[in-house]
Design a protein around this motif. Structure first.
Motif, PDB file in Angstrom:
ATOM      1  N   HIS A  83      18.202  83.692 163.237  1.00  0.00           N
ATOM      2  CA  HIS A  83      17.026  82.874 162.926  1.00  0.00           C
ATOM      3  C   HIS A  83      17.398  81.422 162.662  1.00  0.00           C
ATOM      4  CE1 HIS A  83      18.046  82.948 158.543  1.00  0.00           C
ATOM      5  NE2 HIS A  83      18.643  84.067 158.902  1.00  0.00           N
ATOM      6  N   ASP A  94      23.623  80.398 157.454  1.00  0.00           N
ATOM      7  CA  ASP A  94      22.748  81.576 157.408  1.00  0.00           C
ATOM      8  C   ASP A  94      21.732  81.488 158.544  1.00  0.00           C
ATOM      9  OD1 ASP A  94      20.881  83.513 156.829  1.00  0.00           O
ATOM     10  OD2 ASP A  94      20.496  82.871 154.775  1.00  0.00           O
ATOM     11  N   GLY A  95      21.839  82.352 159.519  1.00  0.00           N
ATOM     12  CA  GLY A  95      20.923  82.357 160.654  1.00  0.00           C
ATOM     13  C   GLY A  95      21.420  81.497 161.795  1.00  0.00           C
ATOM     14  N   GLU A 127      12.755  84.455 159.397  1.00  0.00           N
ATOM     15  CA  GLU A 127      13.459  85.625 158.866  1.00  0.00           C
ATOM     16  C   GLU A 127      13.404  85.624 157.349  1.00  0.00           C
ATOM     17  OE1 GLU A 127      16.997  87.776 157.210  1.00  0.00           O
ATOM     18  OE2 GLU A 127      16.411  85.672 157.059  1.00  0.00           O
ATOM     19  N   GLU A 128      13.467  84.423 156.767  1.00  0.00           N
ATOM     20  CA  GLU A 128      13.590  84.332 155.305  1.00  0.00           C
ATOM     21  C   GLU A 128      12.279  84.654 154.586  1.00  0.00           C
ATOM     22  OE1 GLU A 128      16.370  84.089 154.063  1.00  0.00           O
ATOM     23  OE2 GLU A 128      17.691  82.852 155.278  1.00  0.00           O
ATOM     24  N   HIS A 190      26.374  87.128 161.758  1.00  0.00           N
ATOM     25  CA  HIS A 190      25.798  86.520 160.555  1.00  0.00           C
ATOM     26  C   HIS A 190      26.897  86.318 159.524  1.00  0.00           C
ATOM     27  CE1 HIS A 190      22.855  85.721 157.405  1.00  0.00           C
ATOM     28  NE2 HIS A 190      21.929  85.712 158.346  1.00  0.00           N
ATOM     29  N   HIS A 357      17.979  91.264 157.712  1.00  0.00           N
ATOM     30  CA  HIS A 357      18.253  90.547 158.962  1.00  0.00           C
ATOM     31  C   HIS A 357      17.215  90.938 160.004  1.00  0.00           C
ATOM     32  CE1 HIS A 357      22.062  89.171 157.388  1.00  0.00           C
ATOM     33  NE2 HIS A 357      22.305  90.411 156.980  1.00  0.00           N
TER      34      HIS A 357
HETATM   35 MN    MN Z   1      19.926  85.198 157.537  1.00  0.00          MN
END
Ligand code: MN
Ligand code: GLV
Ligand code: MN
Length: 413
Positions: A83, A94-95, A127-128, A190, A357
């Protein structure tokens, strides 16, 4: 595979992550949320990189970006993705690491002619779940698992439906971009977001399963009153009810071993220093590898909340905003990934994911697998999140080997 300059490619991934980290909705810190201006800009940039890697790009009404190998119709799709949205004041890996690394792999396997599947890259838009507290809106739309009623989810700015209408997005439900039949597998790289790989001195690890999660919105209502004149026993202070509950959330994590639960967002009304708080709205996020334990913990917390509300004469509403079961990664894919990790690093460590995820959603359409990459101090959802260049290179090599092995296992040359 022709000779590959892995280090140069890892450096390009790292530079691209730096460029993405500059694209933010909030000056001075990295924040990109669903359908925000920064998300649009970051998605455009990733789209350009996908085109440079020879992919044909498309996007959908909710802001997902998909890069497809051109002219490979008829072949099943091996989808790599992650993401581009972030938490508030996020780190840059992250992503985004999974997306940018996926684009690099598309470039490495550019012709793809010797692969029995077509390699696509996905950059999901939510995603978050920061904007609406409910995660995975992007991958759910991609999979055709977002329904009309899901568009009613709302925050203080209004509903998702209104946000889409304001952006003049043509809502296209419930059709997903691909069907399960087309998808051979979904794979995500990830950062680990935890300390295990660092502790074992390993650059990468193979994910076995992703914990289930429940997310709720709690609304406590008491009565506003004068902070100087209202005696404590006569108050109906909503904040104290919520605070007492937050401590029970911590207690639940002792009572149910392996549980992690968090009150992460809290709004106080009227939020004035000399007024007793009348209303509190807060989030609750509950996770466990075992869905039965998570359900038991959620029930226990519900009872505790009711008890506190009754004791303090508060009224309480709670809304479930997300329920996702834990998901096991596919054993065959995981086996190939473990073999690739062993080939590249000399070791293979299996570990579960406590974080959610997009693979959780994709698992409803096809087998999924994930590779974790070591991060410094196990830190994530924090601006100091960091992955060293050598580990990016190792992850890239490992996934390239994994794809090669999978190609052979699926009958390629
Ligand atoms: Mn993530
Ligand atoms: C996503 O990062 C989550 O697990 O909250
Ligand atoms: Mn995250």
């Amino acid at each position: 595979m022709a000779t590959i300059d892995w280090l140069t490619r890892a450096q390009r991934i790292s530079q691209r992550l730096e460029r993405l980290a500059e694209i933010t909705d909030e000056p001075g810190r990295l924040t990109r949320t669903l359908l925000s201006p920064a998300m649009t800009q970051a998605t455009r940039l990733a789209g350009r990189w996908m085109e440079e890697a020879g992919l044909q790009i498309s996007s959908d009404f909710i802001g997902n970006l998909i890069g497809q190998t051109p002219g490979a119709s008829g072949k099943q799709v091996f989808l790599i993705g992650s993401h581009l949205d972030t938490v508030r004041d996020a780190g840059r890996f992250d992503g985004a690491l999974g997306v940018v690394l996926g684009i690099e792999l598309a470039d490495i396997f550019r012709s793809g002619s010797d692969l029995p599947f077509s390699l696509w890259v996905a950059a999901f838009s939510d995603e978050e779940g920061v904007r609406f507290q409910t995660a995975y809106l992007g991958s759910r739309a991609f999979c055709g698992l977002l329904h009309q009623e899901d568009l009613e989810v709302s925050n203080r700015e209004g509903s998702l439906r209104a946000l889409l209408a304001a952006g003049q997005s043509q809502i296209d439900l419930p059709t997903g971009v691909v069907s399960g039949n087309q998808l051979l597998a979904y794979f995500e790289v990830h950062i680990e977001q935890g300390p295990v790989l660092e502790d074992r001195n390993l650059p990468v690890g193979v994910v076995t399963a992703i914990a289930g999660q429940s997310r709720f919105r709690f609304n406590w209502t008491g009565k506003a009153a004068h902070a100087g004149t209202t005696p404590i026993p006569l108050r109906r202070d909503a904040l104290l009810g919520a605070a007492r509950f937050a401590l029970q959330v911590e207690n639940a994590c002792t009572r149910f071993p392996g549980l992690v639960a968090t009150v992460g967002e809290l709004n106080v009304s009227p939020n004035v220093s000399n007024v007793v708080p009348a209303q509190i709205t807060h989030s609750l996020d509950v996770r466990h590898q075992d869905d039965f334990v998570r359900a038991a913990a959620v029930a226990w917390l519900g009872n505790e909340a009711d008890h506190i509300a009754a004791e303090r004469k508060l009224s309480l509403e709670r809304l479930t905003v997300q329920e996702t079961a834990s998901v096991a990664c596919d054993q065959k894919l995981t086996g190939e990934l473990a073999a690739a990790s062993k080939f590249v690093t000399g070791a293979s460590l299996e570990l579960p994911s406590g974080a959610g995820h997009d693979a959780v959603i994709l698992s409803q359409l096809c087998p999924v697998a994930m590779l974790f990459v070591r991060c410094r101090d196990g830190l994530s959802h924090h601006p100091d999140e960091f992955v060293q260049l050598a580990d990016i290179e190792t992850a890239l090599r490992t996934v390239a080997k994994f794809i090669e092995r999978l190609g052979r296992a699926e009958g390629g040359t």
